[in-house]
Design a protein around this motif. Structure first.
Motif, PDB file in Angstrom:
ATOM      1  N   ARG A  24     -33.583 -15.174  30.943  1.00 51.51           N
ATOM      2  CA  ARG A  24     -33.357 -13.956  31.715  1.00 51.51           C
ATOM      3  C   ARG A  24     -33.114 -12.763  30.780  1.00 51.51           C
ATOM      4  NH1 ARG A  24     -29.030 -15.737  36.160  1.00 51.51           N
ATOM      5  NH2 ARG A  24     -28.661 -17.342  34.555  1.00 51.51           N
ATOM      6  N   GLY A  25     -33.636 -11.610  31.183  1.00 49.16           N
ATOM      7  CA  GLY A  25     -33.583 -10.436  30.326  1.00 49.16           C
ATOM      8  C   GLY A  25     -34.770 -10.337  29.393  1.00 49.16           C
ATOM      9  N   LYS A  26     -35.616 -11.378  29.381  1.00 48.38           N
ATOM     10  CA  LYS A  26     -36.818 -11.411  28.551  1.00 48.38           C
ATOM     11  C   LYS A  26     -38.052 -11.397  29.451  1.00 48.38           C
ATOM     12  CE  LYS A  26     -33.988 -12.081  25.083  1.00 48.38           C
ATOM     13  NZ  LYS A  26     -32.716 -12.044  25.831  1.00 48.38           N
ATOM     14  N   LEU A  27     -39.208 -11.225  28.827  1.00 48.88           N
ATOM     15  CA  LEU A  27     -40.490 -11.167  29.539  1.00 48.88           C
ATOM     16  C   LEU A  27     -41.394 -12.268  29.022  1.00 48.88           C
ATOM     17  CD1 LEU A  27     -42.618  -9.754  31.353  1.00 48.88           C
ATOM     18  CD2 LEU A  27     -43.104  -8.243  29.420  1.00 48.88           C
ATOM     19  N   ILE A  28     -41.896 -13.110  29.920  1.00 48.54           N
ATOM     20  CA  ILE A  28     -42.860 -14.150  29.551  1.00 48.54           C
ATOM     21  C   ILE A  28     -44.249 -13.684  29.973  1.00 48.54           C
ATOM     22  CG2 ILE A  28     -43.669 -16.479  30.068  1.00 48.54           C
ATOM     23  CD1 ILE A  28     -40.818 -17.417  30.183  1.00 48.54           C
ATOM     24  N   VAL A  29     -45.176 -13.713  29.011  1.00 49.60           N
ATOM     25  CA  VAL A  29     -46.581 -13.366  29.262  1.00 49.60           C
ATOM     26  C   VAL A  29     -47.448 -14.451  28.636  1.00 49.60           C
ATOM     27  CG1 VAL A  29     -46.104 -10.883  29.289  1.00 49.60           C
ATOM     28  CG2 VAL A  29     -46.821 -11.976  27.154  1.00 49.60           C
TER      29      VAL A  29
END
Length: 443
Positions: free
Chosen positions: A68-73
């Motif tokens: 959480r607080g991060k971005l997964i791409v």
């Protein structure tokens, strides 16, 4: 859900972003979950969606890695890069052709040594993963040993990679010269050994038209017809001096691109780097044949080659992707490459939103390679190659992203201010293959 699959299930909670279409032509091209859950079954994506919805589908025994607080791409895809040029990145020269003579050819000479080739391949792959690149289209050297070393290193990491032996039978130093027949024979042996072996794939790789005779280009075209699932990769129309040289060498060809079409090298799964000095007929032929462009902004600026014309390419509906072109390119990072891509587009009076740039580095590249459905987004069944981006990776990035109020602003901050430090973790085929130094496990 089938509880027999529990040992292979892994779940990751974070913001999720992936694409289903090109944002330039489809208003609903991206899928965004501010609080998302990515579920991986072994090496493949099982599901991607809202955490609140998907959490209830997980067996209680499945732990959730909390990002959480991060971005997964999806993992970045670099469609044009030279692994033997790793050690000569940032080499000064007044242009493409003297740069080749002074730095490139002497450096590539060393790759007849399998031990040297493997050491560089290992460093190169580690650097890609550190920058969040999980797939690349890679040039080796004329030496079959260089290809063996690369695929051995890639297979050991279970990466989805494309690579090929450079074919070059003229206008090069004798120590790098093959023959038309020998280059084709070596390439075919490598195809039969490595193509579609695990996650490895082979590209037929004439370096560029000036260094291949008519006979070599024709034999490369025969290989392309005989092995349609392979890739073709080469350079075209990068530099005005190079374009003039090709015109003198191939007077019967309508254009530089036409040299390749006459040889049978324009087709789906053909990736042509640069494509700066094309005309409207060239762009139409690329669109019609399914050949794709690897846009290389950092090397084009570094070598003074020119600016890619995004407006003309989009008008022709050419297939586009982004590439670092190391070692003419000056960074392994696709985020840094987006930075330069944006500026190149602006100099040509085109505005590229960050969403479009992220598309070109993920699903756009996969589509250009005819690998959509395999890599490039989070559709169920695709291979689980993904990265975790950290908006707090540097003080400046943290300060800027804290003030963003839209997904576009957040992505634009990553593209303008991000680099390898923004990549917190990289996963390939469901396994973590890079974790930023100093970062503890998130579960």
């Amino acid at each position: 859900m089938n509880t027999d699959l529990q040992p292979t299930l892994h779940a990751y909670r974070a913001s999720l972003l992936h694409f289903t279409a090109d944002p330039a032509f489809d208003a609903d091209a991206h899928v965004w979950h501010a609080d998302g859950l990515l579920i991986v079954d072994g090496e493949r994506i099982l599901a991607a969606g809202d955490y609140a919805t998907l959490k209830a589908t997980l067996p209680d025994q499945v732990a959730i890695t909390d990002y959480r607080g991060k971005l997964i791409v999806p993992g970045f895809i670099d469609t044009h890069i030279h692994y033997p040029q790793t050690d000569m990145i940032a080499s000064p020269a007044p242009g493409l052709l003297p740069w080749l003579e002074t730095y490139t050819f002497p450096t590539e000479r060393q790759f007849s040594d399998p031990l040297h080739a493997r050491e560089v391949a290992d460093f190169f792959l580690d650097e890609l993963l550190r920058c969040g690149t999980t797939t690349a289209m890679v040039y080796c050297t004329v030496h079959p040993e260089s290809v063996e070393a690369f695929f051995s290193a890639s297979a050991a990491r279970n990466l989805r990679m494309v690579a090929g032996k450079v074919m070059m039978d003229r206008h090069c130093p004798a120590f790098l010269q093959d023959t038309a027949e020998g280059g084709a024979r070596d390439s075919e042996l490598l195809i039969n050994k490595w193509h579609q072996r695990g996650r490895q794939m082979v590209a037929i790789t004439p370096r560029f038209a000036p260094t291949s005779s008519d006979a070599q280009l024709q034999l490369a075209g025969e290989l392309a017809r005989a092995y349609p699932s392979t890739f073709v990769q080469t350079h075209v129309a990068e530099n005005t001096d190079e374009v003039a040289w090709v015109a003198s060498l191939f007077p019967k060809a309508r254009s530089y691109l036409d040299v390749y079409e006459q040889a049978g090298l324009l087709r789906e799964r053909s990736m042509l780097a640069h494509c700066i000095w094309l005309d409207a007929d060239d762009r139409a032929r690329m669109a019609a044949t399914g050949a794709a462009v690897a846009i290389c902004p950092t090397s084009n600026l570094f070598l003074g080659s020119g600016l890619f014309d995004f407006a003309a390419a989009d008008a022709a509906r050419m297939r586009l992707s982004l590439a670092t072109d190391v070692g003419g390119g000056t960074a392994f990072s696709m985020l840094q490459t987006m930075n330069e891509t944006y500026k190149v587009a602006r100099m040509g009076n085109t505005y590229l939103p960050a969403l479009r740039m992220f598309y070109l580095a993920t699903l756009g590249a996969a589509r250009s390679m005819q690998l959509d459905g395999t890599i490039g987004n989070f559709a169920a069944g695709t291979e689980a190659d993904f990265i975790v981006l950290d908006p707090q990776a540097t003080p400046l990035l943290a300060r800027r992203t804290a003030r963003t109020d839209s997904l576009e602003e957040l992505l634009f901050a990553f593209a303008m201010l991000g680099d390898d430090r923004a990549v917190m973790a990289t996963y390939s085929a469901g396994q973590i293959v890079h974790r930023r130094s100093g970062v503890q496990r998130a579960d």
